[in-house]
Enzyme design. Structure first.
Site, PDB file in Angstrom:
ATOM      1  N   GLU A 211       0.842  11.457   2.336  1.00 54.45           N
ATOM      2  CA  GLU A 211      -0.465  10.909   1.993  1.00 54.45           C
ATOM      3  C   GLU A 211      -1.530  11.695   2.744  1.00 54.45           C
ATOM      4  O   GLU A 211      -1.225  12.485   3.644  1.00 54.45           O
ATOM      5  CB  GLU A 211      -0.543   9.416   2.329  1.00 54.45           C
ATOM      6  CG  GLU A 211      -0.389   9.090   3.786  1.00 54.45           C
ATOM      7  CD  GLU A 211      -0.314   7.586   4.042  1.00 54.45           C
ATOM      8  OE1 GLU A 211      -0.126   6.812   3.103  1.00 54.45           O
ATOM      9  OE2 GLU A 211      -0.445   7.190   5.218  1.00 54.45           O
ATOM     10  N   HIS A 249      -3.713   3.537   5.978  1.00 49.19           N
ATOM     11  CA  HIS A 249      -3.130   3.761   7.283  1.00 49.19           C
ATOM     12  C   HIS A 249      -4.130   4.403   8.232  1.00 49.19           C
ATOM     13  O   HIS A 249      -5.044   5.102   7.823  1.00 49.19           O
ATOM     14  CB  HIS A 249      -1.910   4.680   7.163  1.00 49.19           C
ATOM     15  CG  HIS A 249      -0.773   4.041   6.437  1.00 49.19           C
ATOM     16  ND1 HIS A 249       0.109   4.756   5.672  1.00 49.19           N
ATOM     17  CD2 HIS A 249      -0.360   2.756   6.353  1.00 49.19           C
ATOM     18  CE1 HIS A 249       1.006   3.945   5.149  1.00 49.19           C
ATOM     19  NE2 HIS A 249       0.740   2.733   5.556  1.00 49.19           N
TER      20      HIS A 249
END
Length: 292
Positions: A211, A249
């Site tokens: 990611e 995150h």
């Protein structure tokens, strides 16, 4: 075979008497994992019941290991206690420590990640779903009902994308699937998993899920170029993420071209990794590799 977690894994659960620890201990037991006890300071000598099975509760990891010969711990404790809990597990010389807790202070993570490296203890997490070797053992919160054993190794920064990729390829199955966590500092990297999958006889091909943010995927690409002979397909989440904004995150933030999904896609493709634009496309690419 599988990596890091198998039928010989004897699991203790730190925080087993809490709500999350109790819920996921039951799920691990239901999936066939060998859970031998739990650790909650101040509650040593008690037992906890799970569908008729009474598991012992110990006051420390050292006591649990001595009594049960445990070699694996799964940590479900609040963030402010996670640093000491993980440190205690590492000091007990376990083979594997899986830290599920999210919101762990970065300073604590830095300390216990370095401690694990110095001690030679495999640490997964923090802020991760854990690890599963379908048909063998499950340490964490990954649903065991998604798929069975098979030839694919999966390493992912994202928990939910771990589950989705397992579902997309459920008919093929997995040797081991690992959610390494998306925090800036984690105990296990893509590279660690790639090296283990390369050495694992059961694993025939590897799915890598990354990611935006950081350079973990770029470093993984460089490692693949020099060390990995098995086919690798990848997916990078975050192609539409705006620059400068943290997404999901703590480690998922883009600055300029650094850390963008496109930059990671290009780095991986440059070393021969096929990158899908969606999880479904990535799964289709893996099918082509395994089925021709």
């Amino acid at each position: 075979m599988a990596i890091w977690l198998g039928t010989d894994s004897r699991i203790i659960v730190q925080g087993m008497t809490g709500s999350e620890g109790r819920k996921h201990t039951q799920r691990m037991l239901d999936s066939g994992s060998v859970v031998v006890g739990g650790v909650t300071p101040g509650k040593g000598g008690q037992t906890a019941s799970f569908n008729g099975a009474d598991l012992p509760v110990f006051g420390s990891v050292a006591e649990a290991v001595e009594a049960t010969a445990a070699n694996t711990s799964v940590v479900f404790v609040p963030p402010k206690f996670t640093g000491s809990a993980v440190g205690e597990a590492i000091d007990a010389d376990l083979d594997l420590v899986v830290c599920i807790t999210e919101g762990v202070p970065v300073a604590d993570s830095a300390r216990f990640v370095n401690q694990s490296l110095d001690a030679g203890v495999r640490l997964i997490g923090p802020n991760c779903p854990g690890i599963i070797s379908p048909g063998k053992s499950n340490a964490g919160i990954i649903p065991a009902s998604i798929t069975g054993p098979g030839p694919i190794g999966l390493v992912s920064k994202s928990g939910t994308l771990t589950y989705q990729m397992m579902f997309e390829l459920r008919d093929l199955g997995f040797s081991t699937a690992i959610g390494i966590g998306g925090d800036p500092i984690v105990g296990t990297t893509h590279i660690d998993a790639l090296a283990a999958f390369e050495a694992d006889e059961q694993t025939e091909a590897i799915v890598l899920i990354g990611e935006i943010g950081g350079d973990a995927e770029e470093r993984a690409a460089a490692y693949i170029a020099e060390n990995i002979t098995k086919p690798v397909v990848a997916y990078v989440a975050g192609f539409t993420a705006p620059e400068g904004r943290t997404m999901g995150h703590a480690g998922a933030i883009v600055s300029g071209s650094s850390g963008t999904a496109q930059a990671k896609k290009e780095a991986l493709e440059a070393v021969g990794v096929t990158v899908g634009r969606t999880p479904s496309e990535t799964a289709a690419l893996m099918r082509e590799i395994l089925h021709g």
